[in-house]
Write a protein that holds these residues in place. Structure first.
Motif, PDB file in Angstrom:
ATOM      1  N   GLU A   1       0.739  -1.293  -0.010  1.00  0.00           N
ATOM      2  CA  GLU A   1      -0.098  -0.012  -0.120  1.00  0.00           C
ATOM      3  C   GLU A   1       0.955   1.304   0.222  1.00  0.00           C
ATOM      4  O   GLU A   1       0.449   2.076  -0.754  1.00  0.00           O
ATOM      5  CB  GLU A   1      -0.682   0.009   1.181  1.00  0.00           C
ATOM      6  N   TYR A   2       1.890   1.312   0.841  1.00  0.00           N
ATOM      7  CA  TYR A   2       3.006   2.366   0.864  1.00  0.00           C
ATOM      8  C   TYR A   2       3.463   2.418  -0.636  1.00  0.00           C
ATOM      9  O   TYR A   2       3.652   3.612  -1.113  1.00  0.00           O
ATOM     10  CB  TYR A   2       3.689   2.272   1.909  1.00  0.00           C
ATOM     11  N   ALA A   3       4.142   1.647  -1.030  1.00  0.00           N
ATOM     12  CA  ALA A   3       4.664   1.492  -2.376  1.00  0.00           C
ATOM     13  C   ALA A   3       3.646   2.061  -3.394  1.00  0.00           C
ATOM     14  O   ALA A   3       4.078   2.968  -4.257  1.00  0.00           O
ATOM     15  CB  ALA A   3       5.177   0.104  -3.032  1.00  0.00           C
ATOM     16  N   ARG A   4       2.260   1.838  -3.499  1.00  0.00           N
ATOM     17  CA  ARG A   4       1.603   2.187  -4.275  1.00  0.00           C
ATOM     18  C   ARG A   4       1.245   3.686  -4.179  1.00  0.00           C
ATOM     19  O   ARG A   4       1.198   4.635  -5.219  1.00  0.00           O
ATOM     20  CB  ARG A   4       0.144   1.572  -4.186  1.00  0.00           C
ATOM     21  N   GLN A   5       1.015   4.033  -2.830  1.00  0.00           N
ATOM     22  CA  GLN A   5       0.762   5.771  -2.704  1.00  0.00           C
ATOM     23  C   GLN A   5       2.163   6.419  -3.315  1.00  0.00           C
ATOM     24  O   GLN A   5       2.029   7.346  -3.765  1.00  0.00           O
ATOM     25  CB  GLN A   5       0.852   5.752  -1.074  1.00  0.00           C
ATOM     26  N   ILE A   6       3.253   5.909  -2.833  1.00  0.00           N
ATOM     27  CA  ILE A   6       4.678   6.442  -3.377  1.00  0.00           C
ATOM     28  C   ILE A   6       4.739   6.876  -5.109  1.00  0.00           C
ATOM     29  O   ILE A   6       5.087   7.634  -5.538  1.00  0.00           O
ATOM     30  CB  ILE A   6       5.772   5.826  -2.862  1.00  0.00           C
ATOM     31  N   LYS A   7       4.380   5.804  -5.549  1.00  0.00           N
ATOM     32  CA  LYS A   7       4.215   5.453  -6.900  1.00  0.00           C
ATOM     33  C   LYS A   7       3.067   6.590  -7.533  1.00  0.00           C
ATOM     34  O   LYS A   7       3.442   7.134  -8.533  1.00  0.00           O
ATOM     35  CB  LYS A   7       3.732   4.004  -7.549  1.00  0.00           C
ATOM     36  N   GLU A   8       2.204   6.403  -6.823  1.00  0.00           N
ATOM     37  CA  GLU A   8       0.984   7.735  -7.399  1.00  0.00           C
ATOM     38  C   GLU A   8       1.459   9.003  -7.143  1.00  0.00           C
ATOM     39  O   GLU A   8       1.520   9.957  -8.213  1.00  0.00           O
ATOM     40  CB  GLU A   8      -0.248   7.394  -6.695  1.00  0.00           C
ATOM     41  N   HIS A   9       2.324   9.139  -5.914  1.00  0.00           N
ATOM     42  CA  HIS A   9       2.719  10.641  -5.693  1.00  0.00           C
ATOM     43  C   HIS A   9       3.738  10.982  -6.656  1.00  0.00           C
ATOM     44  O   HIS A   9       3.959  12.390  -7.361  1.00  0.00           O
ATOM     45  CB  HIS A   9       3.248  10.652  -4.228  1.00  0.00           C
ATOM     46  N   ASN A  10       4.608  10.114  -7.263  1.00  0.00           N
ATOM     47  CA  ASN A  10       5.872  10.279  -8.197  1.00  0.00           C
ATOM     48  C   ASN A  10       5.177  10.528  -9.402  1.00  0.00           C
ATOM     49  O   ASN A  10       5.861  11.371 -10.191  1.00  0.00           O
ATOM     50  CB  ASN A  10       6.867   8.976  -8.086  1.00  0.00           C
ATOM     51  N   MET A  11       4.184   9.660  -9.819  1.00  0.00           N
ATOM     52  CA  MET A  11       3.461   9.841 -11.313  1.00  0.00           C
ATOM     53  C   MET A  11       2.957  11.296 -11.416  1.00  0.00           C
ATOM     54  O   MET A  11       3.050  11.982 -12.488  1.00  0.00           O
ATOM     55  CB  MET A  11       2.335   8.806 -11.547  1.00  0.00           C
ATOM     56  N   LYS A  12       2.527  11.789 -10.277  1.00  0.00           N
ATOM     57  CA  LYS A  12       1.774  13.407 -10.297  1.00  0.00           C
ATOM     58  C   LYS A  12       2.992  14.389 -10.372  1.00  0.00           C
ATOM     59  O   LYS A  12       2.754  15.152 -11.284  1.00  0.00           O
ATOM     60  CB  LYS A  12       1.227  13.671  -9.114  1.00  0.00           C
ATOM     61  N   SER A  13       3.895  14.134  -9.607  1.00  0.00           N
ATOM     62  CA  SER A  13       5.296  15.145  -9.888  1.00  0.00           C
ATOM     63  C   SER A  13       5.866  15.080 -10.905  1.00  0.00           C
ATOM     64  O   SER A  13       6.423  16.217 -11.346  1.00  0.00           O
ATOM     65  CB  SER A  13       6.134  14.839  -8.499  1.00  0.00           C
TER      66      SER A  13
ATOM     67  N   ALA B   1       4.444  14.281 -13.836  1.00  0.00           N
ATOM     68  CA  ALA B   1       3.742  14.871 -15.034  1.00  0.00           C
ATOM     69  C   ALA B   1       3.698  16.431 -14.679  1.00  0.00           C
ATOM     70  O   ALA B   1       3.590  17.200 -15.751  1.00  0.00           O
ATOM     71  CB  ALA B   1       2.040  14.616 -14.837  1.00  0.00           C
ATOM     72  N   SER B   2       3.799  16.956 -13.621  1.00  0.00           N
ATOM     73  CA  SER B   2       3.859  18.452 -13.288  1.00  0.00           C
ATOM     74  C   SER B   2       5.212  18.922 -13.739  1.00  0.00           C
ATOM     75  O   SER B   2       5.067  19.955 -14.297  1.00  0.00           O
ATOM     76  CB  SER B   2       3.387  18.841 -11.900  1.00  0.00           C
ATOM     77  N   ALA B   3       6.400  18.332 -13.674  1.00  0.00           N
ATOM     78  CA  ALA B   3       7.630  18.516 -13.864  1.00  0.00           C
ATOM     79  C   ALA B   3       7.786  18.580 -15.301  1.00  0.00           C
ATOM     80  O   ALA B   3       8.793  19.433 -15.879  1.00  0.00           O
ATOM     81  CB  ALA B   3       8.711  17.692 -13.269  1.00  0.00           C
ATOM     82  N   GLN B   4       7.172  17.851 -16.215  1.00  0.00           N
ATOM     83  CA  GLN B   4       6.878  17.557 -17.625  1.00  0.00           C
ATOM     84  C   GLN B   4       6.528  18.914 -18.273  1.00  0.00           C
ATOM     85  O   GLN B   4       6.639  19.262 -19.417  1.00  0.00           O
ATOM     86  CB  GLN B   4       6.515  16.628 -18.307  1.00  0.00           C
ATOM     87  N   ARG B   5       5.736  19.695 -17.657  1.00  0.00           N
ATOM     88  CA  ARG B   5       4.915  20.691 -18.118  1.00  0.00           C
ATOM     89  C   ARG B   5       5.784  21.791 -18.053  1.00  0.00           C
ATOM     90  O   ARG B   5       5.640  22.795 -18.928  1.00  0.00           O
ATOM     91  CB  ARG B   5       3.736  21.083 -17.317  1.00  0.00           C
TER      92      ARG B   5
END
Length: 126
Positions: free
Chosen positions: A26-38, A40-44
């Protein structure tokens, strides 16, 4: 009060391990989601690769300016005086042949290289 291990499996320990593994997933999934969001924002954000390449080019040009240039061989003034004093070769009809500057420079180079080879031979290098 010491509890010794029994002959069968310990279900309490297995439940604790399973619970711990679920928490880790569960922790790994949460970290993965957080990293994917960050990500995506960094690519903009617009990247500036041209600035980096121009800086590296400037560094390369500065480095090239500091490198000493190879020495060029220049004709000595004494060689030019000898050319003027030299008699041009003549044909059978007593006509002088035209002066070829390139041929003269090649002949001088040949003589110098013969001297260099002779020096090497005296040193038993060749």
């Amino acid at each position: 009060n010491v509890k010794l291990g029994g002959l069968g499996p310990d279900y309490e320990a297995i439940k604790e391990k399973v619970k711990k593994l679920k928490q880790q997933k569960e922790y790994a999934r949460q970290i993965k989601e957080h990293n994917m969001k960050s990500i995506a924002s960094a690519q903009r954000l617009p990247a500036k690769p041209q600035l980096v390449s121009s800086v590296s080019r400037q560094k390369a040009l500065e480095y090239a300016k500091k490198i000493p240039r190879p020495r060029t061989f220049m004709a000595r003034p004494a060689d030019e005086d000898m050319k003027e004093q030299r008699v041009l070769p003549q044909t059978l009809n007593k006509d002088s042949l035209p002066h070829i500057a390139h041929l003269e420079s090649l002949l001088n180079r040949h003589k110098k290289e013969k001297q260099i080879v002779a020096a090497f031979r005296t040193l038993h290098i060749l």
